[in-house]
Enzyme design. Structure first.
Site, PDB file in Angstrom:
ATOM      1  N   SER A 118      13.891 -21.287  18.817  1.00  0.00           N
ATOM      2  CA  SER A 118      12.977 -22.405  19.027  1.00  0.00           C
ATOM      3  C   SER A 118      12.940 -22.757  20.508  1.00  0.00           C
ATOM      4  CB  SER A 118      13.435 -23.631  18.234  1.00  0.00           C
ATOM      5  OG  SER A 118      14.513 -24.287  18.873  1.00  0.00           O
ATOM      6  N   ASP A 119      11.946 -23.503  20.924  1.00  0.00           N
ATOM      7  CA  ASP A 119      11.972 -24.112  22.242  1.00  0.00           C
ATOM      8  C   ASP A 119      12.863 -25.353  22.165  1.00  0.00           C
ATOM      9  OD1 ASP A 119      11.447 -24.693  24.907  1.00  0.00           O
ATOM     10  OD2 ASP A 119       9.314 -24.276  24.730  1.00  0.00           O
ATOM     11  N   TYR A 120      13.101 -25.979  23.284  1.00  0.00           N
ATOM     12  CA  TYR A 120      14.019 -27.104  23.418  1.00  0.00           C
ATOM     13  C   TYR A 120      13.653 -28.224  22.439  1.00  0.00           C
ATOM     14  CZ  TYR A 120      17.234 -30.017  26.217  1.00  0.00           C
ATOM     15  OH  TYR A 120      18.289 -30.797  26.661  1.00  0.00           O
ATOM     16  N   THR A 121      14.507 -28.497  21.465  1.00  0.00           N
ATOM     17  CA  THR A 121      14.329 -29.497  20.401  1.00  0.00           C
ATOM     18  C   THR A 121      13.097 -29.234  19.540  1.00  0.00           C
ATOM     19  OG1 THR A 121      13.109 -31.144  21.736  1.00  0.00           O
ATOM     20  CG2 THR A 121      15.521 -31.282  21.744  1.00  0.00           C
ATOM     21  N   GLY A 122      12.627 -27.994  19.523  1.00  0.00           N
ATOM     22  CA  GLY A 122      11.428 -27.667  18.752  1.00  0.00           C
ATOM     23  C   GLY A 122      11.569 -27.933  17.263  1.00  0.00           C
TER      24      GLY A 122
END
Length: 760
Positions: free
Chosen positions: A283-287
């Site tokens: 995932s992307d950051y906190t996705g």
């Protein structure tokens, strides 16, 4: 004949057996390891927390150190230095139960300590070999400092320059974007076996469609047809997959109203089943956590959704770590869902060689000798020179003479910390030099160089703080705008020529840096107009991480050199280009609109039923504006040189073709100027009649040619039916019989064309 073929066949059989044997060994190793793992340890491999930074020796006693010991961490990111990474890796392989090594990632976006031009500028080189080498150098430096995984390349197609992250990508075209994606993956990963400790795993991002955010506002909604996805936005991601990219990062946006992070159609059906991707998805950051804001449920619900969709690693949210075991007990996910994701993470570590040697990327001698070397800096300068774009050069004002009195003016003229642009995570900004310093050094005693700041970056001090973050501040100096302007005019009046350094600061573009007005800031524009009124010749050095609306500047400033943000040696590269030691050869990879009202403006658009006739500004009941023409200020593929190139008449090997024939399209190119130089010859094709509407032109080939003054070369493109294929309304990838317009030229607007017929 048999004696010739036999060894070739045997070679491929040997390679196939070797690959199969390697895969069998890997599978056996991982299956054995997983048989010993608890559910908690498997879930731990899917967790990618934000570790912050450590002082060497402190990690063991930190919270993250305890989590590593307990097998709750699969990797960490943005930790810099071999000593720190070795210290943390030691905890994983010595103090945890199963001694599974960690992945260490970093945003190595356009170089490590040696910074190359921002990716958008890099794409303007149109030189895939050069771009591949930048990734190789970046991988060599990052790997020498303990990094084995980079969150690059960013391959999102973008047609809206209001979006700040256009700075990180390769522009608006899927053909060029695909070529660059392939080059960067191969540059980072080598042959994909990671046999050398100089190769690191790439992570293509942001999958998918992130460049299509509405209104150019970061993290915003994306909504488009599947035909547009497959024909215009998907190709660079697929090119990266075909090149063997080891990992992929899910994007923040929705796709068909489902966030990409939890979109099974996107992550499994397209990525794995259609394209055959074998790596892992992060995932992307906190996705994962952010899917709750999209209305998909609480953290437990969205974590289960993401895992079942095909997401393997959760960056920062810790939704996997804290909820998956509960979801397993409740039957909302299966053990095989966890096992599949865990296996893909372990496979990545195995392929990188971390099980064989967890400290493979922790060679302290390499860290001392292979980072920020003179050779790397010199190469960075060469790349910056080849990717600047000369937009205007009236009366051959450039190159300058070093013997002149030169005024260097502007808030970006002596701002060394801005040269690297956005996402220069690992860079030491103290190592940069400014444009003013570089010009002064180049001129030496031959001429006289004067400097004035001239204006602040923007009028609003609060706004200036927003766009000069991460150690890239620009002092406002305590002087009024009037005082700064008067200083600049005094310096200008003592000069023969004025060089202005204006535009955006480094963090004016990048993540969370969308703009609704993409012109040069008003206070800088006021300075520029005042300098032009002096009557002295003015050269505009345009700093920018996106296309800007410079319609007025294009009409009124004699010379404009788009220098973007060129990296470590940007100042020196700019100076050498200004004085003709280097001849600019870059060409735009995004269209420059006249104003934001034209956005999205891109060259490969569909026609309308009421197109505006060529050469017209306005016709009633035609597709146009009342107040501005449909034209760009500068079209896709545009860029000038200090020399001139003359194109001969295009020659085609045939005009009627059938089946799998090859069409040769040739043109002679002559350097008619006084300087040696490079020209990027571009091939475009239009499918005139199709089962669906087709773009007015599409880039299908390009060649960067070096010619000495007076030299002529013939440039030939080999066109096959692969160049004619597209995804139709059934999403079938094929070509259709009919007429095609073949175009060759120096940019998307200035082309010569010839019709052909090609039937199946």
């Amino acid at each position: 004949m048999k004696r010739i073929l036999f060894p070739i066949c045997s070679f491929f059989i040997t390679v196939s057996y070797a690959q199969q044997n390697s895969d069998m060994q890997m599978n056996k190793f991982i299956d054995n390891l997983m048989s010993k793992m608890t559910v908690d340890e498997k879930i731990g491999q899917l967790n990618l927390p934000s570790a912050g930074d450590f002082t060497t020796g402190q990690a063991k006693n930190s919270n993250i150190g305890e989590s590593i010991k307990e097998g709750k961490v699969g990797g960490l990111f943005n930790i810099k230095s071999v000593a720190k990474i070795k210290d943390i890796q030691h905890i994983a392989v010595e103090d945890s139960r199963l001694k599974i090594p960690l992945l260490f990632g970093m945003d190595v976006i356009h170089g490590y300590e040696t910074q190359f031009p921002i990716p958008l500028q890099l794409s303007c080189s149109w030189d895939t070999a050069l771009i591949k080498k930048t990734a190789q150098v970046a991988a060599r430096e990052a790997s020498a400092d303990g990094i084995c995984w980079t969150y690059s390349p960013m391959v999102d197609i973008a047609r809206d320059p209001r979006w700040g992250r256009v700075a990180e990508g390769s522009g608006e075209d899927p053909f060029l974007g695909s070529a660059i994606a392939k080059a960067m993956v191969e540059g980072y990963q080598g042959n994909g076996t990671y046999s050398s400790n100089e190769n690191i795993m790439a992570c293509v991002k942001h999958y998918a469609l992130y460049g299509g955010v509405e209104a150019g506002r970061d993290y915003n909604t994306v909504d488009m047809s599947h035909i547009t996805m497959y024909n215009d936005y998907f190709p660079p991601y697929k090119a990266a997959v075909d090149a063997g990219v080891g990992s992929i990062m899910a994007s923040f946006n929705v796709v068909d109203y489902v966030p990409a992070t939890g979109n099974k159609w996107l992550l499994t059906d397209v990525l794995r089943k259609q394209w055959g991707f074998k790596g892992f998805v992060v995932s992307d950051y906190t996705g994962v956590m952010e899917m709750t804001q999209h209305g998909l449920g609480d953290l437990q619900q969205v974590s289960a959704l993401a895992l079942k969709a095909g997401l393997d690693m959760d960056m920062v949210s810790e939704g996997f770590l804290t909820t998956l075991k509960k979801s397993l007990k409740e039957g909302k996910i299966s053990q095989s869902d966890i096992d599949d994701a865990c296996k893909r993470i372990l496979e990545a570590k195995y392929k990188l060689g971390l099980f064989q040697n967890p400290y493979k990327y922790c060679d302290e001698q390499r860290a001392k000798t292979e980072i920020f070397t003179p050779a790397n800096k010199e190469f960075s300068k060469q790349v910056a020179e080849q990717s600047m774009v000369l937009l205007k050069n009236a009366h051959q004002l450039l190159p300058l003479k070093a013997s002149e009195n030169i005024a260097v003016i502007g808030p970006l003229a002596d701002a060394a910390n801005q040269m690297g642009g956005t996402w220069s995570v690992a860079a030491n900004l103290d190592d940069y030099g400014s444009v003013y310093q570089a010009i002064k050094k180049y001129v030496g005693t031959k001429g006289n160089v004067l400097y004035a700041q001239g204006s602040n970056l923007v009028e609003d001090s609060v706004m200036q703080e927003r766009v000069t973050m991460f150690g890239k501040s620009i002092s406002r100096g305590g002087k009024s705008d009037a005082e700064l302007l008067n200083e600049a005019l005094n310096v200008a009046n003592k000069s023969d020529i004025i060089v202005t350094a204006l535009g955006e600061s480094a963090e004016f573009s990048g993540e969370s840096s969308s703009r609704s007005n993409i012109g040069i800031p008003h206070v800088q524009e006021h300075l520029l107009k005042a300098l032009l009124k002096t009557g002295k010749p003015v050269v505009l050095l345009l700093f920018n991480g996106r296309p800007l609306t410079i319609s007025w500047e294009a009409k009124n400033v004699p010379a404009i050199l788009d220098v973007w943000f060129g990296g470590t040696e940007a100042g020196k590269a700019i100076a050498e280009t200004l004085f003709g030691k280097s001849n600019p050869s870059g060409k735009l990879t995004m269209t420059f609109p006249q104003n934001v009202g034209q956005i999205p403006l891109y060259y490969n658009h569909l026609n309308t039923g009421r197109p505006l006739a060529d050469g017209h500004w306005f016709e009633k009941f035609r597709s146009n504006y009342l107040d501005v023409s449909n034209d760009a200020v500068y079209p896709f593929g545009y860029g000038l040189s200090y020399t001139a190139f003359k194109y001969g008449k295009m020659q085609l090997s045939d005009t009627i073709l059938k089946g799998n024939q090859t069409l040769k399209a040739s043109v002679s190119l002559t350097n008619t100027g006084k300087y040696d130089g490079r020209e990027i010859v571009q091939l475009y094709i239009r499918d005139m009649v199709g089962s669906i509407a087709r773009p007015v032109e599409e880039l299908k080939g390009f060649q960067k040619i070096f010619l000495k003054a007076g030299e002529t070369k013939t440039v030939t493109f080999n066109i096959t039916v692969d160049n004619l294929k597209f995804y139709n309304s059934d999403l079938k990838y094929d070509w259709e019989s009919g007429q095609f317009n073949i175009m060759i030229g120096s940019n998307a607007k200035d082309v010569q064309s010839q019709m052909i017929e090609w039937n199946k």
